[in-house]
Structure formats: structure tokens, C-alpha cells
Design an enzyme around this catalytic site. Structure first.
Site, PDB file in Angstrom:
ATOM      1  N   ASN A   9     -37.157 -38.288  -2.713  1.00  0.00           N
ATOM      2  CA  ASN A   9     -38.031 -38.844  -3.750  1.00  0.00           C
ATOM      3  C   ASN A   9     -37.976 -37.892  -4.940  1.00  0.00           C
ATOM      4  O   ASN A   9     -38.595 -36.840  -4.923  1.00  0.00           O
ATOM      5  CB  ASN A   9     -39.458 -38.950  -3.191  1.00  0.00           C
ATOM      6  N   LYS A  11     -39.098 -38.255  -7.876  1.00  0.00           N
ATOM      7  CA  LYS A  11     -40.260 -38.326  -8.768  1.00  0.00           C
ATOM      8  C   LYS A  11     -39.789 -38.371 -10.230  1.00  0.00           C
ATOM      9  O   LYS A  11     -38.739 -38.940 -10.505  1.00  0.00           O
ATOM     10  CB  LYS A  11     -41.218 -37.164  -8.485  1.00  0.00           C
ATOM     11  N   HIS A  94     -47.209 -44.463  -2.716  1.00  0.00           N
ATOM     12  CA  HIS A  94     -47.166 -42.995  -2.683  1.00  0.00           C
ATOM     13  C   HIS A  94     -48.517 -42.451  -3.160  1.00  0.00           C
ATOM     14  O   HIS A  94     -49.161 -43.054  -4.036  1.00  0.00           O
ATOM     15  CB  HIS A  94     -46.028 -42.488  -3.579  1.00  0.00           C
ATOM     16  N   GLU A 164     -47.595 -38.983   4.801  1.00  0.00           N
ATOM     17  CA  GLU A 164     -47.567 -37.852   3.879  1.00  0.00           C
ATOM     18  C   GLU A 164     -48.987 -37.336   3.663  1.00  0.00           C
ATOM     19  O   GLU A 164     -49.717 -37.861   2.803  1.00  0.00           O
ATOM     20  CB  GLU A 164     -46.979 -38.284   2.530  1.00  0.00           C
TER      21      GLU A 164
HETATM   22  P1  PGA Z   1     -42.664 -32.597  -1.377  1.00  0.00           P
HETATM   23  O1  PGA Z   1     -42.989 -34.135  -1.770  1.00  0.00           O
HETATM   24  O2  PGA Z   1     -41.509 -32.625  -0.418  1.00  0.00           O
HETATM   25  O3  PGA Z   1     -42.310 -31.944  -2.697  1.00  0.00           O
HETATM   26  O4  PGA Z   1     -43.890 -32.040  -0.772  1.00  0.00           O
HETATM   27  C1  PGA Z   1     -42.952 -35.150  -0.812  1.00  0.00           C
HETATM   28  C2  PGA Z   1     -43.322 -36.467  -1.443  1.00  0.00           C
HETATM   29  O5  PGA Z   1     -44.230 -36.509  -2.269  1.00  0.00           O
HETATM   30  O6  PGA Z   1     -42.719 -37.522  -1.129  1.00  0.00           O
END
Ligand code: PGA
Length: 248
Positions: A9, A11, A94, A164
Site C-alpha cells: 500500500n 499510500k 483503510h 490492521e
Molecule cells: P505500515 O502501513 O506498514 O506503514 O504500518 C500499513 C498500512 O497502513 O496498510
């Protein structure tokens, strides 16, 4: 046997040069018999990502989609548009969408219906905040999010759930493999009660500070079927190591 799935992901990160470099390396160096692999860049990079990954085992997905299939919805991108482009996956619900865009369980449910109808495989995210965990409400919150998204859906083909815990996202704090396993087993139990879902066949990913040094231990847990990876998916070597940890 559920094949492991590792999804990056990205983002709101990256430039076209990053897409070329990162995906060029990932698609060229994917370890043999690795986990099934997908990356979810920003909308504007999807077409380029699909081009770079063409012919490789790396699938491409989006980080969100509209709950509507077309119409006067300025700024939105529909699931049929993603399907038409060649995307296989979409991340839905999310915690950053829930937090910054006030996405409700009802909206996540509508997006899920739209994604499945368009032939896009949904990755539905659930997870509790630190306050909710400390208050002993983690299971109630997660069960409510699952019910809100899944109840009454006509078709849940290809459903993937990502657990998550909000307190573990981007913080460097990972749920311990035991904590994560306990919640994954709880989620599988909830899925068993949802019409149209084969709980044993449904993949449940863990997300929240997954790194090369904790992936194998997480993947060793009975009900952890892969990872949704944020930060570490922006580094080709780290991401490849996590994908490699998901070898069958
Ligand atoms: P992270 O994010 O691996 O940076 O903690 C995970 C996510 O938000 O999908």
C-alpha cells in the site's frame, strides 16, 4: 491451503520515476514460489504501474474506489474504471480513509458491493485503535466493522480481509505474532457466520509495521495469510524480502 498474499500500500507516495525504479526492480526480482504479490500505488500511477508490471507476477490494485459505478461524482474513481484499466485489487475501508474521510461501515459496504460487481477483488480493512484495545473493545470493534461491511452482500467472491490495528500502522509498533493470530482466529470465526463466505478459504492479511525482520514470524501463525504493507513496500529490497517470507 491458502496461498500467502502480500500487498504493498503505497499510500500518497511516489513519482513516476519511483514507479519505474521500484516496480522495475520488484517485478524483475520476484523470488520463485513467493507469495502472491500486488502493489497499490496512487490512482495517477496505476496505468504506468500496470505497464511496468505487465507480463510479471505482480498484480496492481487501487487504494480505494467510489461506491457508485458512474455519474456526477467529481473527483471519484469507479470500480468499473479500475477494472477497465486492468486493476485486479482494491483496498477498502483503510483506517486512514475512515479517519480522514469519515468513511462509515455503510460506505465501505457500498464500495465493496461496487468492487465485486465490477470484478475487482476487495481487501477490506478492519482494526481497533489503541484506546479501544486498552478498553477491552478490540473484538467488538472488529466484529462490528466486519458485520457492517459484509452483512447483506449479494456476492463476496474473492474477498480478502486485512486486520490492521490502528496503533500499529506507521508507528513501528507491531502486534505480536500471538496478538495478531488471536485476532485473525477471531475474524475467521466471524466470517464463518457470514452468508456466502467460505471462512476457511478466505485470506486474512495482517497490516501494521510489517518489515523483513518480523514477516516470517507473523506468516508462521496459523490464521495469518499474508500482509498489507505500507512503509516497507516503498523499498524494493524490503518488499521483496517480505514477499519471499511468504513462500509456500
Ligand atoms: P505500515 O502501513 O506498514 O506503514 O504500518 C500499513 C498500512 O497502513 O496498510
Amino acid at each position: 491451503m491458502r496461498q500467502k498474499l502480500v500487498v504493498g500500500n503505497w499510500k500518497m507516495h511516489g513519482s513516476r520515476a519511483d514507479v519505474a525504479a521500484l516496480l522495475g526492480e520488484i517485478s524483475a526480482s520476484l523470488p520463485a514460489q513467493a507469495a502472491e504479490t500486488a502493489v497499490c500505488p496512487a490512482y495517477v500511477h496505476l496505468a504506468q504501474a500496470l505497464e511496468v508490471c505487465a507480463g510479471s507476477a505482480v498484480a496492481v490494485g487501487a487504494q480505494d474506489c467510489s461506491h457508485m459505478s458512474s455519474g456526477a461524482f467529481t473527483g471519484e474513481v469507479s470500480a468499473p474504471m479500475l477494472q477497465d484499466l486492468g486493476c485486479r485489487w482494491v483496498i477498502l475501508g483503510h483506517s486512514e480513509r475512515r479517519q480522514y474521510h469519515a468513511e462509515s461501515d455503510n460506505l465501505v459496504a457500498a464500495k465493496l458491493g461496487a468492487a465485486v460487481a465490477a470484478g475487482i477483488r476487495p481487501i477490506v480493512c478492519v482494526g481497533e485503535t489503541r484506546e479501544q484495545r486498552e478498553g477491552g473493545e478490540a473484538e467488538t470493534v472488529v466484529a462490528g466493522q466486519l458485520q457492517g461491511a459484509l452483512d447483506g452482500q449479494k456476492d463476496l467472491t474473492g474477498l480478502v480481509i486485512a486486520y490492521e490495528p490502528v496503533w500499529a500502522i506507521g508507528t513501528g509498533l507491531t502486534a505480536s505474532p500471538e496478538q495478531a493470530q488471536a485476532m485473525h482466529a477471531f475474524i475467521r470465526g466471524c466470517l464463518a457466520g457470514v452468508a456466502g463466505v467460505d471462512a476457511e478459504a478466505t485470506r486474512i492479511l495482517y497490516g501494521g509495521s510489517v518489515k523483513p525482520d518480523n514477516a516470517a514470524q507473523l506468516f508462521g501463525q496459523k490464521d495469518i495469510d499474508g500482509a498489507l504493507v505500507g512503509g516497507a513496500s516503498l523499498d524494493a529490497r524490503d518488499f521483496l524480502a517480505i514477499v519471499g517470507a511468504g513462500r509456500a
